[in-house]
Write an enzyme that holds these catalytic residues in place. Sequence first.
Site, mmCIF file in Angstrom:
data_model
loop_
_atom_site.group_PDB
_atom_site.id
_atom_site.type_symbol
_atom_site.label_atom_id
_atom_site.label_comp_id
_atom_site.label_asym_id
_atom_site.label_seq_id
_atom_site.Cartn_x
_atom_site.Cartn_y
_atom_site.Cartn_z
ATOM 1 C CD GLU A 170 -2.663 -1.431 2.241
ATOM 2 O OE1 GLU A 170 -4.166 -1.735 1.838
ATOM 3 O OE2 GLU A 170 -2.465 -1.174 3.410
ATOM 4 C CD GLN A 324 -12.992 -8.825 10.955
ATOM 5 O OE1 GLN A 324 -13.541 -9.404 11.533
ATOM 6 N NE2 GLN A 324 -13.301 -7.569 10.404
#
Lengths: 428, 428
Positions: A170, A324
């Site tokens: 990223e 998560q």
Amino acid sequence: MADRHRVVILGGGFGGLSATHKLKHAPVEITLLDRCNYHLFQPLLYQVATGSLSPANIAAPLRQILAGQKNARVLLAEAVHIDAANRRVILSDGAVSYDTLVVATGATHQYFGHDEWEEFAPGLKTVEDATAMRGRILLAFEAAERERDQAKLKAWMTFVIVGGGPTGAELAGALGEIAHDTLSHDFRDIDPSQSQIILVEGADRALPSYPPKLSEAARKMLVKLGVVVRTGAMVTNIQAESVTIKQGDRTESIPTRTVLWAAGVLASPLGRILSKEAGATLDNAGRVVVNPDLTIPGHPEIFVIGDLANFSHQTGKPLPGVAQPAIQQGAYVGKLIQARLRNKQLPPFHYFDKGNLATIGRGAAVADLNWLQISGWPAWLIWVFIHLLYIIEFQNRLLILLQWAWLYITFDRSARLITGKNPLPLDL
Amino acid sequence: MADRHRVVILGGGFGGLSATHKLKHAPVEITLLDRCNYHLFQPLLYQVATGSLSPANIAAPLRQILAGQKNARVLLAEAVHIDAANRRVILSDGAVSYDTLVVATGATHQYFGHDEWEEFAPGLKTVEDATAMRGRILLAFEAAERERDQAKLKAWMTFVIVGGGPTGAELAGALGEIAHDTLSHDFRDIDPSQSQIILVEGADRALPSYPPKLSEAARKMLVKLGVVVRTGAMVTNIQAESVTIKQGDRTESIPTRTVLWAAGVLASPLGRILSKEAGATLDNAGRVVVNPDLTIPGHPEIFVIGDLANFSHQTGKPLPGVAQPAIQQGAYVGKLIQARLRNKQLPPFHYFDKGNLATIGRGAAVADLNWLQISGWPAWLIWVFIHLLYIIEFQNRLLILLQWAWLYITFDRSARLITGKNPLPLDL
């Protein structure tokens, strides 16, 4: 109130906050302790480092998040020790007693025994890291604009990112956009699109935790943004003006003034304290090996969750260090604490893998939803949607959406500030 | 190109940027030099210090602002000396030659010979100042939440603002809102609305540069927000845990851990260099006394504008240190440089006073438009409109508007981050 079950939660990240929320209606007294006064949405930290968002867009004050949860108090403090025998957390300035302790202090980056690299290759875990990294990237272009010597100029315009996981990919993608689009008209003597952006990954492909098909899609997107992806490459040295890479038998020194570190995770030092004080077992990365119910052996009153925990009962290897697992573990612990108060038990923690997402620039991402693997535009839309959904605070959702829309249309990154003490002297 | 007239502009504030813009179509070669890579909209800096806006909202990258102006280049550098005899600006790392020099490096705050106060009473001139001040304010409440000793608790919850000009009044108003509204549900052991906020002003009324009627209106608004306004009061000492105030014959020590400095302006050190190197005259505040055409005597090629200039030809006293005079002076200099290139002259600079505005919290402001003096809601709407109008960059206008609307509805200040090295140890 005085004899309520006292839950102390160390760390206001995804795990700690999730546990706190789950206990909202429980007859407990929660103390959430953090060194920062805000919850940081780490998955978007690279966007602060690359000037797309401001720190406040991805950080929400913990007190504000919990203003309505009357059974929770926030303590801005640093836990320096855990006195497991007496069930107390020792702070730099006091102590807090607990009946149940939840340790969710996460991880930081490590340099594999080369701490001297940190000076030249900053990592990305905190807001301060992100603004410092932003400053370094922008200062490199500033220095290049003033440099006359061709070799030195090239070193200023070479960016090496170490680690081809989601953060590295990223960062590389955002840097590619900065060089090719954002800064394209900003300089007079240099052409930022001539920058060299090199992503170095030890495995044989970028995003090694993703299916090979998506790695290949990500590689293509990166190449399109002008990023050179070097796989099977190990960094063997980092100095002020170069990085040394070993690829197979070949060793090469790349002149560069900007190395960004997106590799090597080291669990929080509280793991080592739990090992010493409560006999917890640590893995290679310093993570605490936890029981199926996320407690540590011999201490059913101590839970370890998130990046600090090594939970291998489900797949035989630790869960990935992303949001998560931390969120689900926090919720599980919240539920288990309540069950215990009613003298009940719960089945072991079970992780439900919703999938993984990484974005590589404008309109480009990869999504591994387990049942579906996609890349490009549709993946990017999912990425945008999921990230806005999980950002805490409605105002930030609006602000981020507006800034992303703006960035999408104009390529303009407005948060391009060099602040703080200049991280790099312009010693030309 | 090589023999074009070289204009060097020191400082990318309102004055420097205005001069640069005015020269957009002139046959000159402009070098705009600044220590920061951004233009800062200083009138809203107090909103960063009080957590309403992020630094990037009120700062626009200079390169981006000037990306389309081909005759201007930006140099990120510090001017350490002016070699007027050889028409060169000496940088910390090089030199730049000029045919015309525009010095617009502004002012900073001063402590009237008590530099030791700075440690305890930070001022507000830079982005770093603002984030540090924000951290101090928030940390004071954090410390109060953990303090058991009643006297110490009171000191943490007492905020003293030194200087009742626009910055001091705006800071005090914002602090009043923070204490009464923003933080009202955030703490468990303290009630932020019990904070004491004291605004100390040496003159006999707050906002002494405004008409008495508006000062009185502002005072009422401040009182409504819980601010105690102490006029005719001089600060005689500031220490880590108290501030000493002299009001008439009475001297009083107020226990406080948070003193904010909004008094005392000192012109940029380049004024002193101009005095030594070019024979310029300085006033008490270190400002350069300029000719009617904003040059300095004996040096028609050196202009001084903005907060650094003392231009007294129009009213007999220096123009106020706000944005408008700087903007108008920059535009005048830009026009004069072009006139000279055509061998023409211009009449002396004339300041057109559009009026003054200050905001004191939500929906409350004072506006002195010369032909009209209003306060309250209508003044606040004018304030909002004007400030949005003058903010450079359309994206920032949208972002600020959105955040103001949010703040207006919810009282929620989302940029409440304590970042950087904690400016204050929590030594309880």
